[in-house]
Design an enzyme around this catalytic site. Structure first.
Site, PDB file in Angstrom:
ATOM      1  N   ARG A 287       0.679  -1.210   0.143  1.00 26.51           N
ATOM      2  CA  ARG A 287       0.059   0.184   0.202  1.00 26.51           C
ATOM      3  C   ARG A 287       0.622   1.102   0.026  1.00 26.51           C
ATOM      4  NH1 ARG A 287      -2.151  -3.793  -0.976  1.00 26.51           N
ATOM      5  NH2 ARG A 287      -3.951  -4.838  -0.156  1.00 26.51           N
TER       6      ARG A 287
ATOM      7  N   SER B  50     -11.550  -0.580   3.333  1.00 31.10           N
ATOM      8  CA  SER B  50     -10.547  -0.798   4.588  1.00 31.10           C
ATOM      9  C   SER B  50      -9.670   0.306   4.995  1.00 31.10           C
ATOM     10  CB  SER B  50      -9.496  -1.960   4.006  1.00 31.10           C
ATOM     11  OG  SER B  50     -10.222  -3.130   3.429  1.00 31.10           O
TER      12      SER B  50
ATOM     13  N   GLU C 276      -4.490   2.984   6.295  1.00 29.57           N
ATOM     14  CA  GLU C 276      -4.379   2.644   4.849  1.00 29.57           C
ATOM     15  C   GLU C 276      -4.848   4.130   4.225  1.00 29.57           C
ATOM     16  OE1 GLU C 276      -6.139  -0.102   1.337  1.00 29.57           O
ATOM     17  OE2 GLU C 276      -5.602  -1.017   3.139  1.00 29.57           O
TER      18      GLU C 276
END
Length: 337
Positions: free
Chosen positions: A163, A237, A333
């Protein structure tokens, strides 16, 4: 250039946040014109794509929001089993994946139904169900916001991580991705090993799915565990899955023998953040305006009427709770603005 624009339609959490200045980019030439105007160095700027992975912490963004909305998909090169396809940064990511699958091109199908736009995908190195953006990435073009020059970034130059990318790190705010090239295959083995996919296929009697079937299965799985942002605000998420040392994992496994995990190539172990959050008692928690989704603990949600700081405070409480219980610090994230 517009002033005092409400960004509620431009962020999937659905928070009201006002941009002092706002400009929509519908062509690369629009971006070049903006840079030549000299407006950028005088103020704080934010590159906004789909707004699906962003959290506005404050009610006012005291600067310029540059909204990328360029469109277009074209074949750059085709030969043998390979095809290189270029998508403009403002293309909707789920639509792009659907387009590729419809053509029978393999390489992005496990990334189906991830909300956002193509230009944001490399920034975050999006990933799901055993696949990451970098796996099919060929190169991207990006424009330097200082000089207005266009640069081609190779996969190596993007420095993809979990990520992460150079655009989220040292070059954050310096370049705007304008298009992305993908190297896809006309025929390739399907990645079916991720737990949720494998279980769904077995339960529904689909031993050898087609590319289209796999795409549709992933969409179904995501719909079952993620809220529709048109009804409940979220950024998907919220936390990354933490990667821990094997020694720490083995110690935790003695106390939590059912702890799900995935072995990493470097010998470390990835543990699902959603499982940790659920075990810490947060799944389904809510107050008046925000909460933790009752079908997936990894998703923080906004029920309406709240502020960005409500999510910020909730995220901090969850981090502290998980760290106290497991000794693992989970990281967001989502990008905080």
């Amino acid at each position: 250039m517009k002033t005092n624009i409400n960004l509620q339609p431009y962020n999937s959490f659905g928070f009201d946040a006002v941009a002092k200045q706002f400009v929509e980019i519908n062509a690369v030439s629009d971006l070049q014109t903006l840079i030549k105007s000299g407006a950028l160095p005088r103020q704080k700027t934010l590159i906004l794509s789909g707004g699906n992975n962003i959290l506005f912490q404050n009610e006012v963004f005291d600067g310029l929001v540059i909204y990328i909305n360029t469109k277009g998909i074209e074949i750059i090169k085709e030969g043998g089993n390979e095809v290189v396809v270029r998508a403009q940064a403002g293309e909707d990511w789920p639509d792009f994946v659907r387009f590729c699958v419809g053509k029978g091109w393999h390489g992005v199908e496990n990334l189906a139904h991830i909300p956002g736009k193509v230009g944001a995908a490399p920034v975050q190195n999006i990933g799901a169900y055993g696949m990451e953006l970098k796996d099919s990435f060929a190169q991207c073009e990006a424009m330097d916001l200082v000089t207005g020059e266009t640069k081609v970034f190779t996969k190596e130059e993007c420095r993809f991580g979990y990520r992460e990318s150079v655009f989220k790190g040292e070059l954050k705010g310096r370049y705007v991705i304008t298009s992305v090239d993908f190297l896809l295959k006309k025929d390739a083995p399907l990645n079916l090993e991720y737990g949720n996919i494998k279980a769904y296929l077995e339960e529904n009697g689909i031993p050898r799915p087609t590319l289209q079937q796999l795409h549709d299965v992933i969409c179904t799985i995501r719909d079952a565990k993620l809220p529709d942002v048109k009804q409940i605000g979220s950024a998907g998420s919220f936390f990354k899955n933490p990667v821990i040392e094997r020694a720490q994992f083995e110690t935790l496994l003695k106390e939590y023998p059912t702890m799900p995990h995935y072995d990493e190539p470097n010998g470390k172990v990835k543990v699902p953040a959603g499982w940790l959050i659920e075990q810490a008692g947060w799944k389904g928690w809510r107050d008046e305006h925000v909460g933790v989704y009752d079908k997936q603990a990894l998703v923080l949600v906004h029920y309406g009427g709240g502020k960005g700081q409500d999510i910020v405070q909730l995220a901090h409480r969850i981090q502290e709770s998980v760290e106290e219980k497991f000794g693992i610090r989970i990281s967001p994230e989502v990008n905080f603005v």
